[in-house]
Design an enzyme around this catalytic site. Sequence first.
Site, PDB file in Angstrom:
ATOM      1  N   GLU A 363       0.841  -1.226   0.000  1.00 49.69           N
ATOM      2  CA  GLU A 363       0.000   0.000   0.000  1.00 49.69           C
ATOM      3  C   GLU A 363       0.865   1.261   0.000  1.00 49.69           C
ATOM      4  O   GLU A 363       0.562   2.247   0.672  1.00 49.69           O
ATOM      5  CB  GLU A 363      -1.023  -0.032   1.120  1.00 49.69           C
ATOM      6  CG  GLU A 363      -2.002  -1.162   0.856  1.00 49.69           C
ATOM      7  CD  GLU A 363      -3.413  -0.930   1.284  1.00 49.69           C
ATOM      8  OE1 GLU A 363      -3.831   0.224   1.408  1.00 49.69           O
ATOM      9  OE2 GLU A 363      -4.101  -1.948   1.471  1.00 49.69           O
TER      10      GLU A 363
HETATM   11  N1  CAA Z   1      -6.654  11.787  -4.024  1.00 46.91           N
HETATM   12  C1  CAA Z   1      -7.166  12.356  -5.161  1.00 46.91           C
HETATM   13  N2  CAA Z   1      -6.390  12.678  -6.229  1.00 46.91           N
HETATM   14  C2  CAA Z   1      -5.064  12.416  -6.126  1.00 46.91           C
HETATM   15  C3  CAA Z   1      -4.484  11.840  -4.973  1.00 46.91           C
HETATM   16  C4  CAA Z   1      -5.342  11.530  -3.893  1.00 46.91           C
HETATM   17  N3  CAA Z   1      -4.877  10.973  -2.761  1.00 46.91           N
HETATM   18  N4  CAA Z   1      -3.149  11.707  -5.170  1.00 46.91           N
HETATM   19  C5  CAA Z   1      -2.890  12.200  -6.407  1.00 46.91           C
HETATM   20  N5  CAA Z   1      -4.050  12.619  -6.976  1.00 46.91           N
HETATM   21  C6  CAA Z   1      -4.211  13.267  -8.299  1.00 46.91           C
HETATM   22  C7  CAA Z   1      -3.349  14.521  -8.345  1.00 46.91           C
HETATM   23  O1  CAA Z   1      -4.046  15.632  -7.830  1.00 46.91           O
HETATM   24  C8  CAA Z   1      -3.080  14.650  -9.844  1.00 46.91           C
HETATM   25  O2  CAA Z   1      -4.260  15.178 -10.429  1.00 46.91           O
HETATM   26  P1  CAA Z   1      -4.217  16.110 -11.751  1.00 46.91           P
HETATM   27  O3  CAA Z   1      -3.858  15.221 -12.911  1.00 46.91           O
HETATM   28  O4  CAA Z   1      -5.595  16.645 -11.857  1.00 46.91           O
HETATM   29  O5  CAA Z   1      -3.174  17.161 -11.508  1.00 46.91           O
HETATM   30  C9  CAA Z   1      -2.959  13.196 -10.301  1.00 46.91           C
HETATM   31  O6  CAA Z   1      -3.663  12.420  -9.325  1.00 46.91           O
HETATM   32  C10 CAA Z   1      -1.526  12.727 -10.405  1.00 46.91           C
HETATM   33  O7  CAA Z   1      -0.931  12.846  -9.117  1.00 46.91           O
HETATM   34  P2  CAA Z   1       0.627  12.866  -8.848  1.00 46.91           P
HETATM   35  O8  CAA Z   1       1.238  13.859  -9.757  1.00 46.91           O
HETATM   36  O9  CAA Z   1       0.832  13.004  -7.378  1.00 46.91           O
HETATM   37  O10 CAA Z   1       1.052  11.398  -9.353  1.00 46.91           O
HETATM   38  P3  CAA Z   1       2.444  10.658  -9.286  1.00 46.91           P
HETATM   39  O11 CAA Z   1       2.635   9.918 -10.548  1.00 46.91           O
HETATM   40  O12 CAA Z   1       3.507  11.604  -8.829  1.00 46.91           O
HETATM   41  O13 CAA Z   1       2.211   9.495  -8.180  1.00 46.91           O
HETATM   42  C11 CAA Z   1       2.190   8.539  -5.975  1.00 46.91           C
HETATM   43  C12 CAA Z   1       1.880   9.731  -6.903  1.00 46.91           C
HETATM   44  C13 CAA Z   1       1.659   8.978  -4.622  1.00 46.91           C
HETATM   45  C14 CAA Z   1       3.658   8.212  -5.883  1.00 46.91           C
HETATM   46  C15 CAA Z   1       1.406   7.283  -6.457  1.00 46.91           C
HETATM   47  O14 CAA Z   1       1.920   6.787  -7.682  1.00 46.91           O
HETATM   48  C16 CAA Z   1       1.396   6.182  -5.412  1.00 46.91           C
HETATM   49  O15 CAA Z   1       0.581   6.226  -4.491  1.00 46.91           O
HETATM   50  N6  CAA Z   1       2.282   5.133  -5.511  1.00 46.91           N
HETATM   51  C17 CAA Z   1       2.282   4.020  -4.598  1.00 46.91           C
HETATM   52  C18 CAA Z   1       1.386   2.927  -5.125  1.00 46.91           C
HETATM   53  C19 CAA Z   1       0.750   2.112  -4.041  1.00 46.91           C
HETATM   54  O16 CAA Z   1       0.545   2.556  -2.940  1.00 46.91           O
HETATM   55  N7  CAA Z   1       0.357   0.900  -4.403  1.00 46.91           N
HETATM   56  C20 CAA Z   1      -0.362   0.085  -3.520  1.00 46.91           C
HETATM   57  C21 CAA Z   1      -0.970  -1.073  -4.254  1.00 46.91           C
HETATM   58  S1  CAA Z   1      -2.228  -1.879  -3.300  1.00 46.91           S
HETATM   59  C22 CAA Z   1      -1.448  -2.844  -2.184  1.00 46.91           C
HETATM   60  O17 CAA Z   1      -0.273  -2.770  -1.955  1.00 46.91           O
HETATM   61  C23 CAA Z   1      -2.431  -3.800  -1.511  1.00 46.91           C
HETATM   62  C24 CAA Z   1      -2.124  -4.329  -0.195  1.00 46.91           C
HETATM   63  O18 CAA Z   1      -1.230  -3.892   0.448  1.00 46.91           O
HETATM   64  C25 CAA Z   1      -2.962  -5.336   0.364  1.00 46.91           C
HETATM   65  P1  FAD Z   2       9.526  -0.387  -6.403  1.00 45.03           P
HETATM   66  O1  FAD Z   2       8.518   0.639  -6.762  1.00 45.03           O
HETATM   67  O2  FAD Z   2      10.374  -0.928  -7.484  1.00 45.03           O
HETATM   68  O3  FAD Z   2      10.444   0.183  -5.234  1.00 45.03           O
HETATM   69  C1  FAD Z   2      11.687  -0.400  -4.872  1.00 45.03           C
HETATM   70  C2  FAD Z   2      12.346   0.487  -3.803  1.00 45.03           C
HETATM   71  O4  FAD Z   2      12.587   1.803  -4.359  1.00 45.03           O
HETATM   72  C3  FAD Z   2      11.447   0.698  -2.585  1.00 45.03           C
HETATM   73  O5  FAD Z   2      12.218   0.745  -1.418  1.00 45.03           O
HETATM   74  C4  FAD Z   2      10.822   2.055  -2.856  1.00 45.03           C
HETATM   75  O6  FAD Z   2      10.417   2.730  -1.674  1.00 45.03           O
HETATM   76  C5  FAD Z   2      11.971   2.777  -3.545  1.00 45.03           C
HETATM   77  N1  FAD Z   2      11.460   3.891  -4.370  1.00 45.03           N
HETATM   78  C6  FAD Z   2      10.747   3.825  -5.521  1.00 45.03           C
HETATM   79  N2  FAD Z   2      10.425   5.057  -5.944  1.00 45.03           N
HETATM   80  C7  FAD Z   2      10.938   5.930  -5.039  1.00 45.03           C
HETATM   81  C8  FAD Z   2      10.935   7.349  -4.900  1.00 45.03           C
HETATM   82  N3  FAD Z   2      10.312   8.134  -5.794  1.00 45.03           N
HETATM   83  N4  FAD Z   2      11.566   7.903  -3.842  1.00 45.03           N
HETATM   84  C9  FAD Z   2      12.193   7.115  -2.928  1.00 45.03           C
HETATM   85  N5  FAD Z   2      12.219   5.774  -2.988  1.00 45.03           N
HETATM   86  C10 FAD Z   2      11.600   5.182  -4.031  1.00 45.03           C
HETATM   87  N6  FAD Z   2      -0.448  -4.349  -5.191  1.00 45.03           N
HETATM   88  C11 FAD Z   2      -1.749  -4.308  -5.623  1.00 45.03           C
HETATM   89  O7  FAD Z   2      -2.066  -3.596  -6.563  1.00 45.03           O
HETATM   90  N7  FAD Z   2      -2.696  -5.057  -4.980  1.00 45.03           N
HETATM   91  C12 FAD Z   2      -2.429  -5.849  -3.933  1.00 45.03           C
HETATM   92  O8  FAD Z   2      -3.335  -6.489  -3.394  1.00 45.03           O
HETATM   93  C13 FAD Z   2      -1.066  -5.923  -3.474  1.00 45.03           C
HETATM   94  N8  FAD Z   2      -0.725  -6.764  -2.443  1.00 45.03           N
HETATM   95  C14 FAD Z   2       0.604  -6.961  -2.164  1.00 45.03           C
HETATM   96  C15 FAD Z   2       0.975  -7.983  -1.288  1.00 45.03           C
HETATM   97  C16 FAD Z   2       2.323  -8.249  -1.058  1.00 45.03           C
HETATM   98  C17 FAD Z   2       2.703  -9.355  -0.145  1.00 45.03           C
HETATM   99  C18 FAD Z   2       3.323  -7.471  -1.715  1.00 45.03           C
HETATM  100  C19 FAD Z   2       4.780  -7.752  -1.510  1.00 45.03           C
HETATM  101  C20 FAD Z   2       2.959  -6.438  -2.547  1.00 45.03           C
HETATM  102  C21 FAD Z   2       1.587  -6.187  -2.804  1.00 45.03           C
HETATM  103  N9  FAD Z   2       1.205  -5.209  -3.730  1.00 45.03           N
HETATM  104  C22 FAD Z   2      -0.095  -5.138  -4.148  1.00 45.03           C
HETATM  105  C23 FAD Z   2       2.227  -4.408  -4.423  1.00 45.03           C
HETATM  106  C24 FAD Z   2       2.842  -3.328  -3.546  1.00 45.03           C
HETATM  107  O9  FAD Z   2       1.965  -2.264  -3.377  1.00 45.03           O
HETATM  108  C25 FAD Z   2       4.155  -2.904  -4.211  1.00 45.03           C
HETATM  109  O10 FAD Z   2       5.078  -3.970  -4.012  1.00 45.03           O
HETATM  110  C26 FAD Z   2       4.696  -1.625  -3.640  1.00 45.03           C
HETATM  111  O11 FAD Z   2       3.839  -0.538  -3.962  1.00 45.03           O
HETATM  112  C27 FAD Z   2       6.133  -1.316  -4.123  1.00 45.03           C
HETATM  113  O12 FAD Z   2       6.271  -1.497  -5.502  1.00 45.03           O
HETATM  114  P2  FAD Z   2       7.495  -2.393  -6.074  1.00 45.03           P
HETATM  115  O13 FAD Z   2       7.459  -3.671  -5.351  1.00 45.03           O
HETATM  116  O14 FAD Z   2       7.392  -2.418  -7.551  1.00 45.03           O
HETATM  117  O15 FAD Z   2       8.796  -1.618  -5.630  1.00 45.03           O
END
Ligand code: CAA
Ligand code: FAD
Length: 379
Positions: A363
């Site tokens: 997340e």
């Molecule tokens: N709410 C509403 N709008 C948002 C927003 C928010 N929280 N965050 C960004 N936006 C909007 C911005 O306002 C912008 O809008 P406009 O195009 O209108 O200007 C647009 O989205 C783009 O935003 P950014 O420029 O901030 O986008 P970015 O490319 O720099 O990315 C980021 C931002 C926060 C790094 C995002 O890519 C991110 O959250 N990355 C992490 C991904 C992540 O958390 N993955 C989790 C997968 S789920 C998982 O892991 C499941 C599990 O654990 C069980």
């Molecule tokens: P990368 O993005 O390649 O990052 C590698 C390293 O570089 C990290 O330490 C990161 O912090 C660092 N890094 C990258 N960019 C930056 C930056 N701009 N500045 C500083 N440091 C940076 N995803 C889903 O969509 N749905 C799910 O249900 C889900 N469940 C998951 C369950 C497990 C067990 C795992 C391991 C992952 C899951 N994920 C899920 C994916 C998870 O959200 C990603 O693994 C996570 O967001 C990181 O992406 P990545 O693994 O590609 O690492």
Amino acid sequence: MNFKLTEEHEMIRKMVRDFAEKDVAPTAAERDEEERFDRSIFNKMADLGLTGIPWPEEYGGIGSDYLAYVIAVEELSRVCASTGVTLSAHLSLASWPIFKFGTEEQKKHYLRALAQGEMLGAFGLSEAGAGSDVSSMKTKAVRKEDHYVLNGSKVWITNGGVADLYIIFAITEPGQGTRGMSAFIVEPGWEGFSVGKKEKKLGIRSSPTTELIFEDVKVPASNLLGKEGEGFKIAMMTLDGGRNGIAAQAVGIAQGAMDAAIDYAKGREQFGKTILANQGVSFKIADMATGIEASRLLTYQAAWLESEGLSYGKESAMSKLFAGDTAMKVTVEAVQVFGGYGYTKDYPVERFMRDAKITQIYEGTQEIQRLVIGRMVSK
Ligand code: CAA
Ligand code: FAD
């Protein structure tokens, strides 16, 4: 300001704790060892109403709030972090976006089934080349008459292979960056949908994490979630709340590890007294308790803000960051309190330590939380 939980919240905590201790804890180590997901635990959560805690009764929920939800995830994770994340992904990642952006028909059909536990939900955002950088997503959905044709793949999907519904993000307008992404409700039985590799993991081993593959999957246009082009916003807003579910998971893991460490330190004697009688050990416990309490307060605050309809994105990123780091520190110290025994599978602290690590990764990694918080506080 009132920090006292309501009677309803206390009642939900007691109910979930009883359930967790009776029905989840006894098999936690074995499910971890065997990397086995147990659907019957999810079904029992449904019987207790946990699968629909915050949703109104008209959509099959029990009409409570986000604070009750994080308390439930905390109590489950106190004994089994895999069960905690099963509920968290189901509720805050799969159900929440339907509640928030779904049409009335989608809510009546899908949200109700999720809330009642007839369907288990999952969330497919990450790809092999798009983890932290969601905007580099490659999965595509092309509109054809009354449906979209979905092609691509997702990785790391929690509840992958066992879910009955997936929220899938795909590019619908290439070249438009984050504004060209859309969200879809996808069912796994549709032709062209398959489940790929199942990951072998360090922790949360009874929560399945898999790849998903889409080969010309026909998604009815009525399963578009929100409007075309709103996908990135939907993903970010979903994660705003989802991150607090992971904070709750981290609080639960840390509490479980500390409880075990205290029990052990009270019983273990060295040098003619309990190890707890040494300040070197009791100070560890004091630091654990303080970190856990601060994490819990941040988590409950973010949940309360969301329940009150106030802004909670920054607080949720902070709770996830702080609670995740706390869980890691607390579990490492808990293993230390157990000495050599902590390094074995005879006690649960090594499992808590392995499970804690994921709360710093998914997340949004801790680095991404800092990026989000940094942007928000300096706006
Ligand atoms: N709410 C509403 N709008 C948002 C927003 C928010 N929280 N965050 C960004 N936006 C909007 C911005 O306002 C912008 O809008 P406009 O195009 O209108 O200007 C647009 O989205 C783009 O935003 P950014 O420029 O901030 O986008 P970015 O490319 O720099 O990315 C980021 C931002 C926060 C790094 C995002 O890519 C991110 O959250 N990355 C992490 C991904 C992540 O958390 N993955 C989790 C997968 S789920 C998982 O892991 C499941 C599990 O654990 C069980
Ligand atoms: P990368 O993005 O390649 O990052 C590698 C390293 O570089 C990290 O330490 C990161 O912090 C660092 N890094 C990258 N960019 C930056 C930056 N701009 N500045 C500083 N440091 C940076 N995803 C889903 O969509 N749905 C799910 O249900 C889900 N469940 C998951 C369950 C497990 C067990 C795992 C391991 C992952 C899951 N994920 C899920 C994916 C998870 O959200 C990603 O693994 C996570 O967001 C990181 O992406 P990545 O693994 O590609 O690492």
